[in-house]
Write a protein that holds these residues in place. Sequence first.
Motif, PDB file in Angstrom:
ATOM      1  N   GLU A 283      45.984  39.143  36.589  1.00  0.00           N
ATOM      2  CA  GLU A 283      45.507  39.384  37.978  1.00  0.00           C
ATOM      3  C   GLU A 283      44.313  40.415  37.713  1.00  0.00           C
ATOM      4  O   GLU A 283      43.372  40.250  38.599  1.00  0.00           O
ATOM      5  CB  GLU A 283      46.820  40.147  38.575  1.00  0.00           C
ATOM      6  CG  GLU A 283      47.770  39.112  39.065  1.00  0.00           C
ATOM      7  CD  GLU A 283      47.488  38.138  39.783  1.00  0.00           C
ATOM      8  OE1 GLU A 283      46.556  38.261  40.899  1.00  0.00           O
ATOM      9  OE2 GLU A 283      47.809  36.836  39.475  1.00  0.00           O
ATOM     10  N   GLU A 284      44.228  41.281  36.911  1.00  0.00           N
ATOM     11  CA  GLU A 284      43.369  42.363  36.807  1.00  0.00           C
ATOM     12  C   GLU A 284      41.898  41.514  36.381  1.00  0.00           C
ATOM     13  O   GLU A 284      40.777  41.789  36.824  1.00  0.00           O
ATOM     14  CB  GLU A 284      43.347  43.171  35.428  1.00  0.00           C
ATOM     15  CG  GLU A 284      44.616  44.220  36.095  1.00  0.00           C
ATOM     16  CD  GLU A 284      45.305  45.160  35.165  1.00  0.00           C
ATOM     17  OE1 GLU A 284      45.247  46.384  35.440  1.00  0.00           O
ATOM     18  OE2 GLU A 284      44.913  44.961  33.988  1.00  0.00           O
ATOM     19  N   ILE A 285      41.985  40.251  35.567  1.00  0.00           N
ATOM     20  CA  ILE A 285      40.983  39.405  35.126  1.00  0.00           C
ATOM     21  C   ILE A 285      40.411  38.722  36.256  1.00  0.00           C
ATOM     22  O   ILE A 285      39.200  38.621  36.693  1.00  0.00           O
ATOM     23  CB  ILE A 285      41.258  38.573  33.914  1.00  0.00           C
ATOM     24  CG1 ILE A 285      41.456  39.110  32.800  1.00  0.00           C
ATOM     25  CG2 ILE A 285      40.240  37.529  33.890  1.00  0.00           C
ATOM     26  CD1 ILE A 285      42.287  38.383  31.777  1.00  0.00           C
ATOM     27  N   ILE A 286      41.258  38.276  37.314  1.00  0.00           N
ATOM     28  CA  ILE A 286      40.997  37.819  38.467  1.00  0.00           C
ATOM     29  C   ILE A 286      40.113  38.564  39.581  1.00  0.00           C
ATOM     30  O   ILE A 286      38.970  38.202  39.838  1.00  0.00           O
ATOM     31  CB  ILE A 286      42.186  37.025  39.250  1.00  0.00           C
ATOM     32  CG1 ILE A 286      42.794  36.052  38.432  1.00  0.00           C
ATOM     33  CG2 ILE A 286      41.850  36.622  40.644  1.00  0.00           C
ATOM     34  CD1 ILE A 286      44.045  35.313  38.917  1.00  0.00           C
ATOM     35  N   THR A 287      40.659  39.852  39.532  1.00  0.00           N
ATOM     36  CA  THR A 287      39.964  40.606  40.405  1.00  0.00           C
ATOM     37  C   THR A 287      38.426  40.995  39.901  1.00  0.00           C
ATOM     38  O   THR A 287      37.484  41.192  40.650  1.00  0.00           O
ATOM     39  CB  THR A 287      40.803  42.055  40.568  1.00  0.00           C
ATOM     40  OG1 THR A 287      41.944  41.604  40.994  1.00  0.00           O
ATOM     41  CG2 THR A 287      39.922  43.244  41.278  1.00  0.00           C
ATOM     42  N   ALA A 288      38.628  41.361  38.561  1.00  0.00           N
ATOM     43  CA  ALA A 288      37.029  41.631  37.734  1.00  0.00           C
ATOM     44  C   ALA A 288      35.907  40.549  37.573  1.00  0.00           C
ATOM     45  O   ALA A 288      34.894  40.834  37.733  1.00  0.00           O
ATOM     46  CB  ALA A 288      37.546  42.078  36.344  1.00  0.00           C
ATOM     47  N   THR A 289      36.655  39.354  37.573  1.00  0.00           N
ATOM     48  CA  THR A 289      35.812  38.417  37.550  1.00  0.00           C
ATOM     49  C   THR A 289      35.324  37.523  38.704  1.00  0.00           C
ATOM     50  O   THR A 289      34.390  36.618  39.032  1.00  0.00           O
ATOM     51  CB  THR A 289      35.999  37.153  36.413  1.00  0.00           C
ATOM     52  OG1 THR A 289      37.527  36.733  36.866  1.00  0.00           O
ATOM     53  CG2 THR A 289      36.032  38.007  35.233  1.00  0.00           C
ATOM     54  N   GLY A 290      36.291  37.680  39.802  1.00  0.00           N
ATOM     55  CA  GLY A 290      36.350  36.893  40.972  1.00  0.00           C
ATOM     56  C   GLY A 290      36.593  35.550  41.141  1.00  0.00           C
ATOM     57  O   GLY A 290      36.222  34.613  41.729  1.00  0.00           O
ATOM     58  N   LYS A 291      37.186  35.075  39.729  1.00  0.00           N
ATOM     59  CA  LYS A 291      37.485  33.742  39.356  1.00  0.00           C
ATOM     60  C   LYS A 291      38.884  33.282  40.084  1.00  0.00           C
ATOM     61  O   LYS A 291      39.628  34.323  40.183  1.00  0.00           O
ATOM     62  CB  LYS A 291      37.772  33.440  38.093  1.00  0.00           C
ATOM     63  CG  LYS A 291      36.293  33.500  37.117  1.00  0.00           C
ATOM     64  CD  LYS A 291      36.591  33.057  35.941  1.00  0.00           C
ATOM     65  CE  LYS A 291      35.411  33.277  35.096  1.00  0.00           C
ATOM     66  NZ  LYS A 291      34.352  32.378  35.693  1.00  0.00           N
ATOM     67  N   PRO A 292      38.904  32.130  40.639  1.00  0.00           N
ATOM     68  CA  PRO A 292      40.228  31.690  41.357  1.00  0.00           C
ATOM     69  C   PRO A 292      41.522  31.641  40.354  1.00  0.00           C
ATOM     70  O   PRO A 292      41.034  31.479  39.160  1.00  0.00           O
ATOM     71  CB  PRO A 292      39.975  30.560  42.118  1.00  0.00           C
ATOM     72  CG  PRO A 292      38.796  29.874  41.218  1.00  0.00           C
ATOM     73  CD  PRO A 292      38.084  31.118  40.608  1.00  0.00           C
TER      74      PRO A 292
END
Length: 471
Positions: A267-276
């Motif tokens: 979830e943190e990676i999704i937030t940091a990268t903006g990836k779905p």
Amino acid sequence: MVIGRKEEQEMLLSAAQSEYSELVAVYGRRRVGKTYLIRETFGYKFTFQHTGMANARTKDQLFSFAISLRDAGYDDCPTPQSWLEAFSLLSHFLKNSTDEKKIVFLDELPWMDTPRSNFISAFEHFWNGWASARKDIVLIICGSATSWIINKVINDHGGLHNRVTQRIALQPFTLKECEMFAKSKGLEMSRYQIAECYMVFGGIPFYWNLLEKGLSLAQNIDKIFFVRNGKLKNEFNLLYASLFKSPEQYIDVVTALGRKKAGMTREEIITATGKPSNGALSKVLDELEYCGFIRKYCGYGKKTKEAIYQLIDNYTLFYFKFIQQNKNNDEHFWSASIDSAMHRAWSGLAFERLCMAHTQQIKAALGISGVLSNIYSWRKEADENGEGVQIDLLIDRNDQVVNICEMKYSLSEFTIDADYERNLRNKKSAFIEATNTRKAVHITMVTTYGIRQNSHSGIVQSEITLEDLFA
């Protein structure tokens, strides 16, 4: 001469001695020494060998394949128009070979699989329809695009399912193997210097091979990374482009992970990268893990879906920290920064990664190699009751002990003062309270030169030194 790799060489040679045909897959990170291992093991003698071409069209790949067949002795070999025809020509050539065991080495196989080329179906037909029905073929496939080999060959659910008879995931060198490599090159390096070099390069043989005799380690690093034509100055983009067809999305993820030492949840990676949050992200994370750039681990007492992803590739981290930020193009950057606060901060974190890569050696030094154990990290977020706590290395043992490993890099014996003793006590008590563990919790210090004995060092139950990591 092959340094280390005894087990891998034995696997290759046993395949050559098998009474049946063997399909061997060798994979691993770019520059880790796959091709060198295979060539050295067989004395550079193959019935047929071919290397795929990077970023080439199908037509050029096929023409190159025909050239390799001609080089191997098939003098009047025509240029195939398809991969089905190419493998038919190969089977014709092998049928006429007088070699008792026909060793076939296809290097950089993923590069041959160009769009709409039907390479996989032709390769599958060659193995299933011809080679596996004989007893004299050893087909060795190799490639840096580890994810391709795992997804398209090893984990294939079609015609190649369970066809690989031996798989070799080639790992980077350990500290001990790096020391052996340095000695073989005539490099005069102390174990402290070898450790610092490992913290920059990791255990990647190609990088170590760039070190020159007569230069200090700092001079070598300047020459390799920071001079105008440094041999690894542009390695970052080449590295990721050679492994992944769309490297940008992989670079986005490692860039985000590079900013957070302790790692990030999905979830943190999704937030940091903006990836779905979809299968594409899962594929990127899986492939980065296959290639050894990141590790996925579950925090102690956490569920799998709460797994943490952490960037562990030493070169990538060094690039983010120093090369990418070296805006002034200072050719003596590393030599000038040796005693800086920035260098000290980096070395502390890099030593932790070095220790994480040598957990087997740590367990051996603790005398628990034969005890079933799991490696974890653990963290407690800061709240109204107190500060956050981060434990980077936990060894949870089946003999009712948990080792909290603290890793410290220093130029001499590490001194535990009153503040640090208090920190260790708080860390230990926070872990026990949060996890309700009934196991004995031991503090283990992993340092370069050991702990200086004083009134505060009694909190430590066991010590591991740099020497132990070279075992």
